[in-house]
Design an enzyme around this catalytic site. Structure first.
Site, PDB file in Angstrom:
ATOM      1  N   ASN A 187     -10.947   6.030  11.005  1.00  0.00           N
ATOM      2  CA  ASN A 187     -10.625   7.447  10.875  1.00  0.00           C
ATOM      3  C   ASN A 187     -11.332   8.000   9.637  1.00  0.00           C
ATOM      4  O   ASN A 187     -11.928   9.061   9.655  1.00  0.00           O
ATOM      5  CB  ASN A 187      -9.108   7.608  10.808  1.00  0.00           C
ATOM      6  CG  ASN A 187      -8.733   9.044  10.981  1.00  0.00           C
ATOM      7  OD1 ASN A 187      -9.413   9.791  11.695  1.00  0.00           O
ATOM      8  ND2 ASN A 187      -7.697   9.461  10.298  1.00  0.00           N
ATOM      9  N   GLY A 188     -11.270   7.222   8.554  1.00  0.00           N
ATOM     10  CA  GLY A 188     -12.157   7.451   7.404  1.00  0.00           C
ATOM     11  C   GLY A 188     -13.316   6.476   7.547  1.00  0.00           C
ATOM     12  O   GLY A 188     -13.099   5.337   7.952  1.00  0.00           O
ATOM     13  N   ASN A 191       0.874  -1.169   0.000  1.00  0.00           N
ATOM     14  CA  ASN A 191       0.000   0.000   0.000  1.00  0.00           C
ATOM     15  C   ASN A 191       0.918   1.227   0.000  1.00  0.00           C
ATOM     16  O   ASN A 191       1.450   1.601   1.042  1.00  0.00           O
ATOM     17  CB  ASN A 191      -0.894  -0.043   1.250  1.00  0.00           C
ATOM     18  CG  ASN A 191      -1.868   1.103   1.302  1.00  0.00           C
ATOM     19  OD1 ASN A 191      -1.807   2.030   0.482  1.00  0.00           O
ATOM     20  ND2 ASN A 191      -2.767   1.080   2.267  1.00  0.00           N
ATOM     21  N   HIS A 227     -13.103   2.308   0.112  1.00  0.00           N
ATOM     22  CA  HIS A 227     -13.092   1.206   1.097  1.00  0.00           C
ATOM     23  C   HIS A 227     -13.722  -0.054   0.508  1.00  0.00           C
ATOM     24  O   HIS A 227     -14.205  -0.917   1.246  1.00  0.00           O
ATOM     25  CB  HIS A 227     -13.890   1.548   2.380  1.00  0.00           C
ATOM     26  CG  HIS A 227     -13.317   2.641   3.215  1.00  0.00           C
ATOM     27  ND1 HIS A 227     -14.100   3.569   3.864  1.00  0.00           N
ATOM     28  CD2 HIS A 227     -12.038   2.962   3.530  1.00  0.00           C
ATOM     29  CE1 HIS A 227     -13.326   4.408   4.535  1.00  0.00           C
ATOM     30  NE2 HIS A 227     -12.061   4.064   4.341  1.00  0.00           N
ATOM     31  N   HIS A 281     -18.140   0.650   7.713  1.00  0.00           N
ATOM     32  CA  HIS A 281     -16.687   0.718   7.921  1.00  0.00           C
ATOM     33  C   HIS A 281     -16.429   2.030   8.653  1.00  0.00           C
ATOM     34  O   HIS A 281     -16.458   3.103   8.056  1.00  0.00           O
ATOM     35  CB  HIS A 281     -15.971   0.662   6.561  1.00  0.00           C
ATOM     36  CG  HIS A 281     -14.482   0.806   6.647  1.00  0.00           C
ATOM     37  ND1 HIS A 281     -13.613  -0.210   6.356  1.00  0.00           N
ATOM     38  CD2 HIS A 281     -13.704   1.849   7.011  1.00  0.00           C
ATOM     39  CE1 HIS A 281     -12.372   0.190   6.531  1.00  0.00           C
ATOM     40  NE2 HIS A 281     -12.397   1.453   6.926  1.00  0.00           N
ATOM     41  N   LEU A 282     -16.235   1.935   9.966  1.00  0.00           N
ATOM     42  CA  LEU A 282     -16.110   3.142  10.797  1.00  0.00           C
ATOM     43  C   LEU A 282     -14.698   3.202  11.368  1.00  0.00           C
ATOM     44  O   LEU A 282     -14.353   2.445  12.284  1.00  0.00           O
ATOM     45  CB  LEU A 282     -17.150   3.121  11.924  1.00  0.00           C
ATOM     46  CG  LEU A 282     -18.599   2.812  11.506  1.00  0.00           C
ATOM     47  CD1 LEU A 282     -19.518   2.810  12.718  1.00  0.00           C
ATOM     48  CD2 LEU A 282     -19.103   3.789  10.448  1.00  0.00           C
ATOM     49  N   GLU A 342      -8.230  -5.936   4.773  1.00  0.00           N
ATOM     50  CA  GLU A 342      -8.084  -5.544   3.367  1.00  0.00           C
ATOM     51  C   GLU A 342      -6.863  -6.211   2.738  1.00  0.00           C
ATOM     52  O   GLU A 342      -6.884  -6.596   1.575  1.00  0.00           O
ATOM     53  CB  GLU A 342      -7.973  -4.020   3.274  1.00  0.00           C
ATOM     54  CG  GLU A 342      -9.276  -3.351   3.667  1.00  0.00           C
ATOM     55  CD  GLU A 342      -9.158  -1.856   3.911  1.00  0.00           C
ATOM     56  OE1 GLU A 342      -9.321  -1.107   2.957  1.00  0.00           O
ATOM     57  OE2 GLU A 342      -8.910  -1.448   5.059  1.00  0.00           O
ATOM     58  N   ASP A 380      -9.622  11.235  17.204  1.00  0.00           N
ATOM     59  CA  ASP A 380      -9.584   9.855  17.685  1.00  0.00           C
ATOM     60  C   ASP A 380     -10.726   9.619  18.670  1.00  0.00           C
ATOM     61  O   ASP A 380     -10.868  10.352  19.656  1.00  0.00           O
ATOM     62  CB  ASP A 380      -8.227   9.592  18.356  1.00  0.00           C
ATOM     63  CG  ASP A 380      -8.040   8.123  18.674  1.00  0.00           C
ATOM     64  OD1 ASP A 380      -8.861   7.563  19.430  1.00  0.00           O
ATOM     65  OD2 ASP A 380      -7.068   7.540  18.157  1.00  0.00           O
ATOM     66  N   GLY A 419     -11.473   0.412  12.808  1.00  0.00           N
ATOM     67  CA  GLY A 419     -11.036   0.778  14.161  1.00  0.00           C
ATOM     68  C   GLY A 419     -12.154   1.095  15.142  1.00  0.00           C
ATOM     69  O   GLY A 419     -12.220   0.524  16.230  1.00  0.00           O
ATOM     70  N   VAL A 420     -13.058   1.976  14.765  1.00  0.00           N
ATOM     71  CA  VAL A 420     -14.145   2.357  15.667  1.00  0.00           C
ATOM     72  C   VAL A 420     -15.229   1.279  15.673  1.00  0.00           C
ATOM     73  O   VAL A 420     -15.709   0.857  16.735  1.00  0.00           O
ATOM     74  CB  VAL A 420     -14.763   3.715  15.239  1.00  0.00           C
ATOM     75  CG1 VAL A 420     -15.831   4.157  16.223  1.00  0.00           C
ATOM     76  CG2 VAL A 420     -13.689   4.782  15.098  1.00  0.00           C
ATOM     77  N   GLY A 421     -15.593   0.802  14.493  1.00  0.00           N
ATOM     78  CA  GLY A 421     -16.655  -0.205  14.370  1.00  0.00           C
ATOM     79  C   GLY A 421     -16.337  -1.483  15.125  1.00  0.00           C
ATOM     80  O   GLY A 421     -17.212  -2.108  15.718  1.00  0.00           O
ATOM     81  N   ARG A 481     -12.649  14.673   8.292  1.00  0.00           N
ATOM     82  CA  ARG A 481     -13.385  15.084   7.074  1.00  0.00           C
ATOM     83  C   ARG A 481     -14.834  15.398   7.408  1.00  0.00           C
ATOM     84  O   ARG A 481     -15.446  14.716   8.232  1.00  0.00           O
ATOM     85  CB  ARG A 481     -13.356  13.968   6.032  1.00  0.00           C
ATOM     86  CG  ARG A 481     -12.005  13.745   5.434  1.00  0.00           C
ATOM     87  CD  ARG A 481     -12.091  12.681   4.329  1.00  0.00           C
ATOM     88  NE  ARG A 481     -10.845  11.969   4.261  1.00  0.00           N
ATOM     89  CZ  ARG A 481     -10.728  10.649   4.159  1.00  0.00           C
ATOM     90  NH1 ARG A 481     -11.804   9.882   4.090  1.00  0.00           N
ATOM     91  NH2 ARG A 481      -9.555  10.092   4.107  1.00  0.00           N
ATOM     92  N   ARG A 491      -2.567  -2.128  -3.465  1.00  0.00           N
ATOM     93  CA  ARG A 491      -3.790  -1.359  -3.267  1.00  0.00           C
ATOM     94  C   ARG A 491      -3.701  -0.143  -4.188  1.00  0.00           C
ATOM     95  O   ARG A 491      -2.726   0.610  -4.144  1.00  0.00           O
ATOM     96  CB  ARG A 491      -3.884  -0.897  -1.823  1.00  0.00           C
ATOM     97  CG  ARG A 491      -5.062   0.017  -1.621  1.00  0.00           C
ATOM     98  CD  ARG A 491      -5.043   0.628  -0.251  1.00  0.00           C
ATOM     99  NE  ARG A 491      -6.208   1.481  -0.111  1.00  0.00           N
ATOM    100  CZ  ARG A 491      -6.176   2.685   0.446  1.00  0.00           C
ATOM    101  NH1 ARG A 491      -5.040   3.166   0.925  1.00  0.00           N
ATOM    102  NH2 ARG A 491      -7.264   3.401   0.542  1.00  0.00           N
TER     103      ARG A 491
END
Ligand code: AMP
Length: 403
Positions: free
Chosen positions: A214-215, A7, A183, A211-212, A388, A286, A334-336, A244, A93
Site C-alpha cells: 500500500n506504501g 508496532n 521501509h 517494496h511494493l 519486518e 487496492d 503485498g503487491v510485490g 499517496r 518499530r
C-alpha cells in the site's frame, strides 16, 4: 528466546511474539481503537492453531492494550507463555531515527530523548511509537530490555549526493531537511535473503529491492549498504502508492491551492489520502480491485496500474545507473509478493540491461522465496516475502545478548 515485537500507532498496536533464532512465530494480534473503546483481535497461539479471537476490551490508553496483549500471551488455556518473565526482550518499530540512528539501539532514557528530538520529522508516528515504549515499561517494568528498530536507519549509508535536496542548504543545516527513506527494515531483510538465496557474499552484490505494498519504495543496495531510495523526508516521495502521490512537480500544489482555495492541510490530505492509484483510478487503492476493474474495461484503473508499473521501471533503470549495474531485482510486500502480472509488466523491455522476460511458471508460484528469472537472464529477479517483525526480533536479540 522470546521476543515481543511491537508496532504502535496513535490508536492501534500490532504485536508478534517470535523466536528470532528459529524464526518461529508464536502468537500475534492487533489492538485497535485505543483511546476510543478498544478492540483486540488476536491469535493467542500460532502452532496450537487456537482460533483467532476478537474481543472488546476497554483501552483508554496504550497501557491497557499492552496489558491485554500480555494477558493473552500468558492465558492458561490458550497462551504460549507461563509467565511474563519468559519475554526476554521487546523490540519496537520506530519510524524516524533522523541522522542520529544508523542502526537499532537499546532503549535508555537518553535514547528516548533522542527519539523525541526526531518527533518533528515524523509528527504522526514517532510520538505513537514512544507511547508504545512507555506503555511497555509501565506494564513490564525496567528489567525487561527494550530495543528500538528504525524504519530510516538502513538508509543512513546514503551518500550526500543521494540525500541532499536542491533547496537552500541552510534548511539541511538548521532543520535536517533531507532524504531519509523508509521501509528500511524490509529492504535490509530482503537484501540479506538475496545473498543467502544466491549463495554469494552481500558485499559483492548490487541489488534493487522493490517494496511494493500500500506504501511503496525502492532501494539501491550496493555491497549490503543502501546508496539511494525513493522515499524522502517523509513517506510521500517516490513511487505513486495506494493513496499517496509520490514524486510530483511541487508547483502543482500552488496551482491547486490557489484555484480551489485549499489550505496546506487540505492539500496534504489530498496528496497523502486521495492520490496515487486511488486518485488516478477513482476505484480503489487496492491492486486486487484495480485489476478486477481493469479486466472489466475500466480505463482509469488500467492507467493507474500502468503509471505505477512505469514508475517502478523508471527507478529500476535509474538505480542500475547509480550502481553501474545490477545483480538482482527483488519484489516484496503485498503487491510485490502476490502480483505476477505486475512483476512481468515492470521488467518488460529490460532485456537490454540483462533482465530476460520472467519464467512465468515460477512467477505464478506463491508464498515462498522464488527465483522468477527467465532463461538466460544475467540479472536475477527474485520474489522474497518480507518479514519486518522477524528482522526487529533478530536485531533485538542481538543487542540484548551484547549487553
Ligand atoms: P501491503 O501494504 O504490503 O499489505 O500490501 C497491500 C497491497 O497488496 C494491496 O494493494 C493488495 O491488493 C495487495 N495484495 C495483498 N495480498 C494480495 C494477494 N494475495 N493477491 C494479490 N494482491 C495482494
Amino acid at each position: 528466546m522470546n521476543i515481543l515485537v511491537i508496532n504502535a500507532g496513535s490508536s492501534s498496536l500490532k504485536y508478534q511474539l517470535l523466536d528470532p533464532e528459529t524464526g518461529r512465530l508464536l502468537a500475534k494480534g492487533l489492538c485497535e481503537r485505543i483511546g476510543i473503546d478498544g478492540k483486540f483481535t488476536y491469535k493467542p497461539q500460532i502452532e496450537g492453531k487456537a482460533e483467532q479471537k476478537a474481543i472488546d476490551i476497554p483501552m483508554p490508553t496504550h497501557s491497557e492494550a499492552i496489558g491485554a496483549v500480555l494477558n493473552a500471551l500468558v492465558d492458561k488455556d490458550n497462551g504460549v507463555l507461563s509467565s511474563m518473565s519468559e519475554i526476554d526482550a521487546v523490540g519496537h518499530r520506530v519510524v524516524h531515527g533522523g541522522e542520529r540512528f544508523a542502526s537499532s539501539v537499546l532503549l535508555t532514557e537518553d535514547v528516548i530523548k533522542a527519539i523525541e528530538a526526531c518527533n518533528p520529522l515524523a509528527p504522526l508516528h514517532n510520538p505513537a511509537n514512544l507511547i508504545g515504549i512507555s506503555a511497555c515499561t509501565d506494564v513490564l517494568g525496567k528489567e525487561t530490555p527494550q530495543v528500538a528498530v528504525f524504519d530510516t536507519a538502513f538508509h543512513q549509508t546514503m551518500p550526500p549526493v543521494a540525500y541532499t535536496y536542491p533547496i537552500p542548504y541552510e534548511y539541511y543545516e538548521q532543520d535536517k531537511v533531507r532524504r531519509y527513506g523508509f521501509h528500511g527494515t524490509s529492504h535490509r531483510f530482503v537484501s540479506q535473503r538475496v545473498a543467502a538465496m544466491l549463495g554469494r557474499p552481500i558485499e559483492e552484490l548490487k541489488v534493487i529491492t522493490c517494496h511494493l505494498g500500500n506504501g511503496s519504495s525502492i532501494a539501491a543496495i550496493q555491497g549490503g549498504k543502501c546508496v539511494d531510495t525513493t522515499m524522502g523526508l517523509t513517506p510521500l516521495a517516490g513511487l505513486p502508492m495506494g493513496t499517496r502521490a509520490g514524486d510530483m512537480d511541487a508547483g502543482v500544489m500552488e496551482f491547486l491551492m490557489n484555484k480551489y482555495d485549499l489550505s496546506i492541510k487540505e492539500m496534504m490530505n489530498i496528496l497523502n489520502k486521495k492520490s496515487g492509484v486511488q486518485g488516478i483510478s477513482g476505484v480503489s487503492s487496492d491492486f486486487r480491485d484495480l485489476y478486477a476493474a481493469a479486466d472489466s474495461g475500466n480505463v482509469r484503473a488500467r492507467l493507474a496500474i500502468d503509471v505505477f508499473a512505469y514508475s517502478v521501471k523508471k527507478y529500476i533503470g535509474a538505480y542500475a545507473a547509480v550502481m553501474g549495474g545490477v545483480d538482482a531485482i527483488v519484489f516484496t510486500a503485498g503487491v510485490g509478493e502476490n502480483n505476477p502480472a505486475l512483476r512481468s509488466q515492470i521488467v518488460e523491455g529490460l532485456a537490454y540491461m540483462g533482465v530476460a522476460p520472467l519464467n512465468e511458471t515460477e512467477n505464478a508460484r506463491r508464498g515462498d522465496e522464488v527465483d522468477v528469472s527467465g532463461q538466460g537472464s544475467k540479472v536475477r529477479v527474485l520474489v522474497i516475502p518480507t518479514n519486518e517483525e522477524l528482522m526487529i526480533a533478530m536485531d533485538t536479540a542481538e543487542i540484548v545478548k551484547q549487553r
